[in-house]
Design a protein around this motif. Structure first.
Motif, mmCIF file in Angstrom:
data_model
loop_
_atom_site.group_PDB
_atom_site.id
_atom_site.type_symbol
_atom_site.label_atom_id
_atom_site.label_comp_id
_atom_site.label_asym_id
_atom_site.label_seq_id
_atom_site.Cartn_x
_atom_site.Cartn_y
_atom_site.Cartn_z
ATOM 1 N N ILE A 30 -1.973 -44.521 20.182
ATOM 2 C CA ILE A 30 -2.837 -45.591 20.704
ATOM 3 C C ILE A 30 -4.316 -45.257 20.567
ATOM 4 O O ILE A 30 -5.146 -46.158 20.442
ATOM 5 C CB ILE A 30 -2.474 -45.865 22.183
ATOM 6 N N LEU A 31 -4.707 -43.962 20.599
ATOM 7 C CA LEU A 31 -6.116 -43.591 20.587
ATOM 8 C C LEU A 31 -6.595 -43.124 19.221
ATOM 9 O O LEU A 31 -7.562 -42.373 19.126
ATOM 10 C CB LEU A 31 -6.384 -42.503 21.636
ATOM 11 N N VAL A 65 -11.856 -42.029 27.292
ATOM 12 C CA VAL A 65 -10.470 -41.808 27.709
ATOM 13 C C VAL A 65 -9.979 -40.438 27.255
ATOM 14 O O VAL A 65 -9.261 -39.732 27.967
ATOM 15 C CB VAL A 65 -9.569 -42.941 27.163
ATOM 16 N N ARG A 66 -10.374 -40.043 26.049
ATOM 17 C CA ARG A 66 -10.005 -38.708 25.565
ATOM 18 C C ARG A 66 -10.522 -37.614 26.508
ATOM 19 O O ARG A 66 -9.801 -36.675 26.861
ATOM 20 C CB ARG A 66 -10.567 -38.488 24.164
ATOM 21 N N SER A 70 -9.567 -33.445 30.635
ATOM 22 C CA SER A 70 -9.996 -32.820 31.885
ATOM 23 C C SER A 70 -9.001 -33.022 33.023
ATOM 24 O O SER A 70 -9.215 -32.524 34.123
ATOM 25 C CB SER A 70 -11.360 -33.382 32.306
ATOM 26 N N ARG A 71 -7.899 -33.743 32.778
ATOM 27 C CA ARG A 71 -6.960 -34.021 33.862
ATOM 28 C C ARG A 71 -6.160 -32.766 34.192
ATOM 29 O O ARG A 71 -5.927 -31.920 33.322
ATOM 30 C CB ARG A 71 -6.028 -35.168 33.488
ATOM 31 N N GLY A 118 -0.214 -52.435 27.820
ATOM 32 C CA GLY A 118 -1.161 -52.411 28.931
ATOM 33 C C GLY A 118 -2.407 -51.608 28.601
ATOM 34 O O GLY A 118 -3.522 -51.999 28.956
ATOM 35 N N VAL A 119 -2.212 -50.481 27.895
ATOM 36 C CA VAL A 119 -3.370 -49.681 27.478
ATOM 37 C C VAL A 119 -4.243 -50.476 26.516
ATOM 38 O O VAL A 119 -5.476 -50.435 26.583
ATOM 39 C CB VAL A 119 -2.903 -48.365 26.835
#
Length: 637
Positions: free
Chosen positions: A17-18, A83-84, A89-90, A163-164
């Motif tokens: 998706i990214l 978003v990346r 960082s999550r 949804g994304v």
């Protein structure tokens, strides 16, 4: 069962998706969102798109058409990098519980080949032997159960990715709104600074003109004073020289020299008396004084205002229909969206706004002038016919010919009663030296005979023209930038400026003068001959008798009906009703001859913003000159 490494899950997700749906690149490239909401890099889109501007999306397999401007018209999806960073960082995600509780029976796990639907667990063949605890239960091969669960998970993944994609589209819109927000802020700041600079420039120019006037008077007075001083010094020196010669003659026995010395002293003494007697010390006084107009209070001294635009709400189909789990077609989404302005849908068809996205963008990019059903907007800013550049004055003749002082274009435009262009009147007139010069007209008035009276921005006096533009005469040559009107009672000309009110006969002879408001906004004469003057500082209209005595005051400061805020142009109808351009309240109001409020004739709902001048047509319609829109409005009663 084996589980996928979390790092590989992230790579798989980011690679999907990214990243570009064609080449898979993302980190070093700006991605663009196609109409189907999938992301591609610019180079791949240009290679993939056919000559007709369409291509088959490798993700959703749909035929996608590019916008009219091609790839360049697609928005950059800058949100991808954000978003990346958020993903990188999550914190580490906790281990997910197994989807199937395999090996839950007491037998070795490697023997589990069957799945019990009722117990939701994997079992082995021994578990179905007598005694069989799963007797009557629905069982199937474990491999079939795993394939079915994988299909369910893939369905949820597809729904999440849709949804994304929708979230990405929303982020694109938020980024566009952010750019629009900053652009509008910068535009407003520049407009404020520009108007403030105009005011500063005018103040500086006025200061320099006043200073130049003072300096010129000083230089002339100083020159005369120095001439008298030099003459006096010279005469005193000659007299002292004669006295010195006389003293020398007294030491000599020479009758002729003594007589000559006496005669010289008498002559020079008389000359000194004559020179000093001619000196009038009052003549060397500067003879000037500065009369302050007063520094206006904050509410009266302002360059403009910042107002709220009409509320624009975008009604999204996402909030009313969340059951669509597949990719959303942009054209369908656009058709579902509506635009609501102040609670009403403009441009709707069967309850759905057409081209709502384009409408919203237009509202954000350019302030539209909305008029009501009873209001017609005439002209706009420009230099062509029926366009205006900072117009100031307005007048309407008895046969409903409209004259507009198109100030910065240095012309007077003539329109018919419907606002259609008729012709241009040049503003050529003779200077005091006899040269033809073009001037910037400011204020206008029309006599019952059709003669047009014009005052100018920098040229003092009032010029009179025939209706065809032929120059007739000039008068009031010492009065600068004055309002002018014609008395319907006796045809006298009333000239109003911040230095006072002057009345002239129809042939230009001065008749009377009296003081008026220091901050004069407009001037008119009633059928009874009363002179009405709007006062910008006291926010009212003052009514004077022809002899200059103040009779009464209409209105007062405020925003309610019957109150005014910096009123400007005024006119009077045949019944004596007074019509006022209530500028900073953005409306036109009517009062009767006694000052009682009657009604509002035009508001911002009719398109008005800052009405400067107002005039009447014979059928009751009003003509309003608006300084913000640089146009006219013709408003029906």
């Amino acid at each position: 069962m084996a589980t996928m490494d979390p790092g590989k899950q992230e790579i798989s997700l980011l690679g999907g998706i990214l990243s570009c749906g064609i080449c898979g690149g993302s980190k070093e490239k700006e991605l663009k969102a196609s109409v189907c909401l999938h992301l591609f890099c610019e180079d791949c889109l240009r290679e993939k798109a056919g000559e007709d501007g369409t291509f088959s999306c490798p993700r959703c397999k749909k035929a996608v058409a590019l916008p009219a401007g091609g790839v360049d018209d697609l928005e950059n999806s800058l949100w991808v990098h954000d978003v990346r960073r958020a993903l990188e960082s999550r914190p580490a995600a906790p281990d997910s519980p197994p989807a199937i509780r395999e090996g839950s029976c007491e037998h070795p796990v490697e023997n589990a080949r069957i799945f019990c639907e009722n117990c939701d667990k994997a079992i082995c063949e021994d578990c179905v032997q007598d005694p069989n605890p799963h007797k009557g239960h629905q069982v199937r091969l474990l491999s079939d159960a795993i394939k079915r669960k994988q299909g369910e998970v893939q369905t949820v993944i597809s729904s999440c990715l849709v949804g994304v994609s929708k979230g990405g589209a929303t982020l694109n819109k938020l980024d566009a709104s952010d750019r629009t927000l900053r652009a509008r802020r910068d535009k407003l700041v520049k407009e404020i600074e520009k108007e403030a600079q105009v005011l500063i420039d005018r103040i500086v120019a006025r200061r320099e003109r006043l200073g130049a006037d003072v300096e010129a008077t000083y230089n002339e007075k100083s020159r005369l004073l120095q001439e008298k001083r030099s003459e006096t010094i010279e005469t005193v020196a000659h007299l002292l020289h004669a006295v010195e010669k006389a003293e020398t003659s007294c030491k000599e026995d020479n009758y002729l020299r003594l007589s000559g010395a006496k005669s010289d002293m008498i002559h020079l003494s008389q000359r000194l008396i004559h020179v000093t007697a001619e000196i009038d010390l009052d003549a060397f006084d500067l003879g000037l004084k500065f009369t302050s107009k007063g520094i206006p209070e904050d509410e009266a001294f302002r360059i403009g205002r910042v107002e709220d635009l009409p509320v624009i709400r975008r009604v999204s189909s996402d909030s009313t229909d969340s059951r669509d789990d597949g990719p959303v077609d942009a054209n369908e989404n656009r058709a579902k969206n509506g635009v609501t302005i102040n609670g009403n849908n403009n441009g709707e068809k069967n309850g759905v706004a057409e081209n709502s996205d384009e409408t919203v963008l237009a509202e954000h990019r350019e302030e539209q002038c909305r008029t009501s059903d009873r209001s017609v907007m005439i002209g706009r800013a420009g230099t062509k016919q029926q366009q205006f550049n900072h117009p100031c004055g307005l007048a309407v003749s008895e046969d409903d010919v409209i004259f507009v002082a198109d100030t910065e274009n240095k012309r007077i435009q003539v329109l018919n009663s419907d606002g259609e262009f008729v012709r241009v009147m040049p503003t050529l007139s003779k200077t005091w030296l006899g040269r033809n010069t073009e001037h910037a007209p400011v204020w206008l008035a029309v006599s019952p005979e059709g003669n047009l009276y014009v005052t100018y921005q920098r040229k003092p006096g009032v010029d009179v023209f025939q209706e065809d533009g032929a120059f007739v005469t000039s008068f009031a040559r010492n009065v600068k930038s004055s309002r002018v009107t014609i008395s319907p009672l006796d045809g006298n000309m009333v000239v109003g400026s911040e230095s006072g009110i002057r009345i002239f006969t129809s042939d230009g002879q001065a008749q009377k003068a009296f003081s008026g408001p220091a901050f004069l906004g407009g001037v008119a004469v009633s059928p009874q001959g009363d002179i009405l003057v709007s006062d910008r500082r006291e926010h009212c209209v003052k009514v004077y008798r022809p002899d200059g005595k103040l009779q009464r005051t209409l209105s007062g400061w405020g925003e309610k009906e019957g109150q005014c805020y910096s009123p400007r142009g005024i006119c009077v109808d045949r019944r004596g009703n007074v019509i006022v351009a209530d500028r900073d309240n953005g409306r036109v109001q009517m009062f009767n001859s006694s000052g009682k409020f009657l009604r509002v004739l035009g508001t911002r709902a009719d398109g008005l913003d800052r009405p400067e001048e107002v005039a009447l047509l014979s059928d009751g319609r009003i003509v309003v000159l608006d300084s913000v829109h640089q146009c006219l409005f013709i408003i029906s009663p």
